[in-house]
Scaffold this motif. Structure first.
Motif, PDB file in Angstrom:
ATOM      1  N   CYS A 110       0.871  -1.342   0.225  1.00 50.85           N
ATOM      2  CA  CYS A 110      -0.011  -0.027  -0.010  1.00 50.85           C
ATOM      3  C   CYS A 110       0.734   1.417  -0.030  1.00 50.85           C
ATOM      4  O   CYS A 110       0.442   2.389   0.545  1.00 50.85           O
ATOM      5  CB  CYS A 110      -1.053   0.076   1.183  1.00 50.85           C
ATOM      6  SG  CYS A 110      -2.293  -1.229   1.365  1.00 50.85           S
TER       7      CYS A 110
ATOM      8  N   LEU B 192       4.077   3.569  -2.324  1.00 55.55           N
ATOM      9  CA  LEU B 192       4.537   3.799  -3.662  1.00 55.55           C
ATOM     10  C   LEU B 192       5.771   3.245  -4.055  1.00 55.55           C
ATOM     11  O   LEU B 192       6.114   2.735  -5.263  1.00 55.55           O
ATOM     12  CB  LEU B 192       4.919   5.457  -4.032  1.00 55.55           C
ATOM     13  CG  LEU B 192       3.600   6.211  -3.799  1.00 55.55           C
ATOM     14  CD1 LEU B 192       4.107   7.556  -4.089  1.00 55.55           C
ATOM     15  CD2 LEU B 192       2.839   5.957  -5.138  1.00 55.55           C
TER      16      LEU B 192
ATOM     17  N   PRO C  26       4.594  -0.876  -6.296  1.00 54.07           N
ATOM     18  CA  PRO C  26       3.205  -0.697  -7.195  1.00 54.07           C
ATOM     19  C   PRO C  26       2.502  -1.715  -7.533  1.00 54.07           C
ATOM     20  O   PRO C  26       1.331  -1.564  -8.216  1.00 54.07           O
ATOM     21  CB  PRO C  26       4.084  -0.084  -8.663  1.00 54.07           C
ATOM     22  CG  PRO C  26       5.340   0.347  -8.232  1.00 54.07           C
ATOM     23  CD  PRO C  26       5.819  -0.773  -7.023  1.00 54.07           C
TER      24      PRO C  26
ATOM     25  N   LYS D 137      -0.979  -1.595  -4.663  1.00 53.24           N
ATOM     26  CA  LYS D 137      -1.494  -0.200  -4.412  1.00 53.24           C
ATOM     27  C   LYS D 137      -2.321   0.117  -3.380  1.00 53.24           C
ATOM     28  O   LYS D 137      -2.493   0.923  -2.928  1.00 53.24           O
ATOM     29  CB  LYS D 137      -1.798   0.350  -5.881  1.00 53.24           C
ATOM     30  CG  LYS D 137      -0.492   0.615  -6.859  1.00 53.24           C
ATOM     31  CD  LYS D 137      -0.753   1.573  -7.877  1.00 53.24           C
ATOM     32  CE  LYS D 137       0.354   1.934  -9.003  1.00 53.24           C
ATOM     33  NZ  LYS D 137      -0.011   2.629  -9.936  1.00 53.24           N
TER      34      LYS D 137
ATOM     35  N   ASN E 110      -6.413   3.462   0.269  1.00 53.16           N
ATOM     36  CA  ASN E 110      -5.916   4.596  -0.075  1.00 53.16           C
ATOM     37  C   ASN E 110      -6.973   5.813  -0.394  1.00 53.16           C
ATOM     38  O   ASN E 110      -6.514   6.825   0.254  1.00 53.16           O
ATOM     39  CB  ASN E 110      -4.796   4.826  -1.072  1.00 53.16           C
ATOM     40  CG  ASN E 110      -3.627   4.243  -0.981  1.00 53.16           C
ATOM     41  OD1 ASN E 110      -2.800   4.300   0.276  1.00 53.16           O
ATOM     42  ND2 ASN E 110      -3.012   3.607  -1.859  1.00 53.16           N
TER      43      ASN E 110
ATOM     44  N   TYR F 121       2.724   9.639 -11.131  1.00 52.25           N
ATOM     45  CA  TYR F 121       3.594   9.801 -10.025  1.00 52.25           C
ATOM     46  C   TYR F 121       4.149  11.214 -10.279  1.00 52.25           C
ATOM     47  O   TYR F 121       5.054  11.546  -9.463  1.00 52.25           O
ATOM     48  CB  TYR F 121       4.987   8.725 -10.317  1.00 52.25           C
ATOM     49  CG  TYR F 121       4.466   7.546  -9.974  1.00 52.25           C
ATOM     50  CD1 TYR F 121       4.531   7.032  -8.534  1.00 52.25           C
ATOM     51  CD2 TYR F 121       3.962   6.613 -10.839  1.00 52.25           C
ATOM     52  CE1 TYR F 121       4.216   5.768  -8.240  1.00 52.25           C
ATOM     53  CE2 TYR F 121       3.710   5.150 -10.426  1.00 52.25           C
ATOM     54  CZ  TYR F 121       3.924   5.164  -9.110  1.00 52.25           C
ATOM     55  OH  TYR F 121       3.480   3.538  -8.850  1.00 52.25           O
TER      56      TYR F 121
END
Length: 367
Positions: free
Chosen positions: A188, A190, A193, A196, A201, A351
């Motif tokens: 969870c 960055l 990936p 995610k 989130n 990103y």
């Protein structure tokens, strides 16, 4: 966006289906002994009300204890959260039964919790859970009871099955979450990936926006986002012109297909849905509800819903197989544009910073 869409949806359904909703509500208060389904189901014993009462009392008491001793939120706010769910179950349930359009309470509960407990993100998501999720689960239970009514399943069997499956699902979900948190590095975040956790989130972001910062600062008069409040007004007013046109020109058939909530409903699930989800949804929906419906109507009437359930089951089994057989052993699907490319979502700008600059070193999917 979800808040404005729900407001628009409620406005539309009140205008377009208001008479039907009122008629259904009145008929539910009358004796339906002439209904063939009710006659067949009368052979079974109903689940007594005291079963539900005891279950609610036990669950509410345990939730209150957890909130108090777990420092999640003040225990007395449980009454407010559950009251919100209780008040909205009937009107939103009628709308969903008549129009097949669900109305979520997440924006409302987040907003209320933000004013009641400013600066407390954990309390905000706790209030949201006991408000909106309780409402959602109540409608799910009613839907299952309705399904059992048509399938002639004994009400007591449905009650026991629902209670058992809820307990089992809760234990399995908790064990699975603990297992993943302990075994998947940087889950969870960055930095990983492949995991995610988009829904988690979104939940976290909502706690920061409505809890830590608070609606007073986010939507205040001096805030950059204060114009977003106009979305509530736009959502309530946008369906009215279409409704007026259908009243003035009832013979114009194409007007009934202008349904703004349905047109914009997909935006309510962004996030966590990414743009990559929509092409597959569009293709499958167009194939089944347009081409097959017109060219193979008899097949569609017989197998469409069964095939839909089969695809849902297939996705579930595929997820288990992909995780335990491949990802859990370090085997990942090859990177290519059809699977989202290096970033996994087909969006290199995901990103990027506020200025649109993409960092040169960023985590990529493992190939």
């Amino acid at each position: 966006m979800a808040s404005r869409w729900n407001w628009m949806k409620l406005s539309t359904e009140l205008f377009l289906a208001g008479k039907t909703i009122l008629k259904q509500f009145r008929s539910s208060l009358n004796d339906n002994s002439d209904d063939i389904h009710a006659k067949l189901m009368s052979r079974y014993d109903e689940a007594p009300d005291w079963w539900y009462t005891i279950l609610f009392a036990v669950a509410f008491t345990l939730a209150t204890i957890v909130c108090h001793f777990g420092d999640l939120m003040p225990w007395y706010h449980m009454f407010t959260a559950v009251t919100i769910a209780f008040v909205f179950v009937l009107p939103t349930g009628i709308v969903q039964a008549v129009t097949n359009q669900s109305i979520e309470l997440s924006p409302i509960t987040e907003l209320i919790a933000g004013f009641l407990m400013p600066g407390k993100p954990i309390a905000n998501v706790t209030f949201k859970t006991y408000g909106s999720i309780t409402h959602h689960q109540a409608l799910s239970l009613i839907s299952d009871l309705k399904f059992g009514h048509y399938m002639k399943i004994p009400p007591r069997a449905i009650f026991v099955t629902q209670l058992t499956s809820t307990v089992v699902a809760g234990v399995v979900n908790y064990v699975s979450a603990v297992y993943l948190m302990d075994t998947v590095p940087h889950i969870c975040t960055l930095e990983n990936p492949n995991w995610k956790c988009p829904k988690a989130n979104v939940f976290y972001s909502a706690s920061i926006i409505w809890g830590a910062i608070g609606p007073a600062k986010i939507l205040g008069t001096r805030s950059l986002y204060s114009p977003l409040l106009l979305g509530f007004l736009a959502g309530a007013l946008l369906p009215i012109p279409t409704w007026l046109l259908t009243k003035k020109y009832p013979k114009t058939k194409w007007l009934k297909y202008i349904h703004f909530p349905i047109m914009l409903s997909a935006t309510a699930i962004i996030p966590p849905a990414s743009p990559g989800n929509y092409p597959s949804w569009l293709m499958v929906g167009f194939l089944f509800n347009c081409i097959l419906l017109r060219c193979a109507r008899s097949w569609w009437k017989r197998y469409a819903y069964v095939f839909s359930a089969a695809m849902d089951c297939g996705v579930g089994f595929s997820v288990l197989a992909i995780f335990f057989v491949f990802q859990n052993n370090g085997i990942y699907f090859p990177r290519w544009w059809g699977s989202g490319g290096p970033t996994g979502d087909g969006c290199p700008l995901s990103y990027a910073n506020f200025s649109g600059i993409i960092p040169t070193e960023r985590p990529m999917l493992t190939s």
